[in-house]
Motif scaffolding. Structure first.
Motif, PDB file in Angstrom:
ATOM      1  N   LEU A   8     -69.531  10.478 -57.547  1.00 21.12           N
ATOM      2  CA  LEU A   8     -69.411  12.168 -57.316  1.00 21.12           C
ATOM      3  C   LEU A   8     -69.542  12.760 -56.498  1.00 21.12           C
ATOM      4  N   VAL A   9     -68.898  13.303 -55.594  1.00 19.60           N
ATOM      5  CA  VAL A   9     -68.591  14.127 -54.695  1.00 19.60           C
ATOM      6  C   VAL A   9     -68.490  15.354 -54.455  1.00 19.60           C
ATOM      7  N   LYS A  10     -69.304  16.331 -53.400  1.00 14.84           N
ATOM      8  CA  LYS A  10     -69.747  17.290 -52.759  1.00 14.84           C
ATOM      9  C   LYS A  10     -69.017  17.816 -51.579  1.00 14.84           C
ATOM     10  N   THR A  11     -67.925  18.390 -52.498  1.00 15.31           N
ATOM     11  CA  THR A  11     -67.442  19.005 -51.226  1.00 15.31           C
ATOM     12  C   THR A  11     -67.306  19.879 -50.643  1.00 15.31           C
ATOM     13  N   ALA A  12     -68.491  20.677 -50.721  1.00 12.20           N
ATOM     14  CA  ALA A  12     -69.045  21.759 -49.543  1.00 12.20           C
ATOM     15  C   ALA A  12     -70.369  21.996 -49.709  1.00 12.20           C
ATOM     16  N   ASN A  13     -70.670  22.510 -48.481  1.00 12.01           N
ATOM     17  CA  ASN A  13     -71.997  22.438 -48.379  1.00 12.01           C
ATOM     18  C   ASN A  13     -72.557  24.051 -48.633  1.00 12.01           C
ATOM     19  N   THR A  14     -73.176  24.409 -49.421  1.00 11.28           N
ATOM     20  CA  THR A  14     -73.740  25.791 -49.886  1.00 11.28           C
ATOM     21  C   THR A  14     -75.602  25.641 -50.152  1.00 11.28           C
ATOM     22  N   ARG A  15     -75.690  27.279 -49.803  1.00 13.37           N
ATOM     23  CA  ARG A  15     -77.005  27.387 -49.694  1.00 13.37           C
ATOM     24  C   ARG A  15     -78.226  26.880 -50.758  1.00 13.37           C
ATOM     25  N   THR A  16     -78.584  27.150 -50.725  1.00  9.22           N
ATOM     26  CA  THR A  16     -80.288  26.795 -51.792  1.00  9.22           C
ATOM     27  C   THR A  16     -79.951  28.041 -53.072  1.00  9.22           C
ATOM     28  N   GLN A  17     -79.635  27.255 -54.253  1.00 19.11           N
ATOM     29  CA  GLN A  17     -79.857  28.231 -56.014  1.00 19.11           C
ATOM     30  C   GLN A  17     -81.029  28.924 -55.981  1.00 19.11           C
ATOM     31  N   THR A  18     -81.900  28.971 -56.026  1.00 19.79           N
ATOM     32  CA  THR A  18     -83.068  29.137 -56.083  1.00 19.79           C
ATOM     33  C   THR A  18     -83.358  30.327 -56.537  1.00 19.79           C
ATOM     34  N   LYS A  19     -83.070  30.700 -55.751  1.00 18.28           N
ATOM     35  CA  LYS A  19     -82.617  32.430 -56.516  1.00 18.28           C
ATOM     36  C   LYS A  19     -81.697  33.133 -57.070  1.00 18.28           C
ATOM     37  N   LYS A  20     -81.140  32.102 -57.418  1.00 19.78           N
ATOM     38  CA  LYS A  20     -79.435  32.363 -58.758  1.00 19.78           C
ATOM     39  C   LYS A  20     -79.709  32.480 -59.520  1.00 19.78           C
ATOM     40  N   ASN A  21     -79.369  33.206 -60.536  1.00 22.03           N
ATOM     41  CA  ASN A  21     -79.252  33.538 -62.120  1.00 22.03           C
ATOM     42  C   ASN A  21     -78.476  32.357 -62.280  1.00 22.03           C
ATOM     43  N   ARG A  22     -78.145  31.906 -63.515  1.00 23.82           N
ATOM     44  CA  ARG A  22     -76.691  30.505 -64.430  1.00 23.82           C
ATOM     45  C   ARG A  22     -75.380  31.442 -64.260  1.00 23.82           C
ATOM     46  N   LEU A  23     -75.727  32.184 -63.904  1.00 28.37           N
ATOM     47  CA  LEU A  23     -73.242  33.125 -64.128  1.00 28.37           C
ATOM     48  C   LEU A  23     -73.022  33.117 -62.153  1.00 28.37           C
TER      49      LEU A  23
END
Length: 150
Positions: free
Chosen positions: A73-88
């Motif tokens: 299983l490989v992550k293909t993009a570098n994303t910012r932290t999701q700690t402040k995002k809701n489920r959707l």
């Protein structure tokens, strides 16, 4: 927080030994073939120096007599932290962030997908859905912690 951001890998080892022993003793899971950690993007892995879930997953695999693998299983993009995002928003942002390498090795196998924290479940759902086209694969999930709903 300390495990993820303060170079405290030993916490993952401790929790993996504990959780792996509990899983083995409780015997609620079928025979697991592979334990797979939710991956970090290679840039985030290089910056942090380790995947905070890796040692947790390795120790679980040891206790339940499964194979640990972190190259399927490989992550293909570098994303910012999701700690402040809701489920959707988490789900929407992560829809195509993961891919499977050498999926033929997983046909008719049982996988334990492991992450550090389940906050909304979106990351686990997206990762689990990445395996959906592999014939006969069964996915189970586990984590070090779960954030309760308010």
């Amino acid at each position: 927080h300390f495990l993820k951001y303060k170079n405290q890998e030993g916490i993952g080892e401790f929790l993996g030994n504990w959780h792996g022993q509990v899983l083995k003793e409780q015997d609620h899971l079928p025979k697991i073939d592979f334990v797979i950690p939710v991956p970090l993007h290679r840039k985030k892995l290089k910056k942090r120096g380790y995947n905070q879930v890796a040692l947790f997953a390795k120790r679980i695999a040891f206790h339940i007599d499964a194979k640990y693998t972190d190259d399927i299983l490989v992550k293909t993009a570098n994303t910012r932290t999701q700690t402040k995002k809701n489920r959707l928003n988490r789900w929407y942002d992560n829809r195509s962030l993961y891919e499977i390498k050498n999926g033929e090795n997983l046909m008719n196998k049982t996988i334990l997908l492991v992450d550090d924290v389940i906050t909304t479940g979106a990351t686990m759902e997206i990762c689990a859905n990445t395996f959906k086209d592999i014939e006969g694969v069964e996915i189970y999930i586990s984590s070090m912690a779960v954030v309760p709903k308010n």
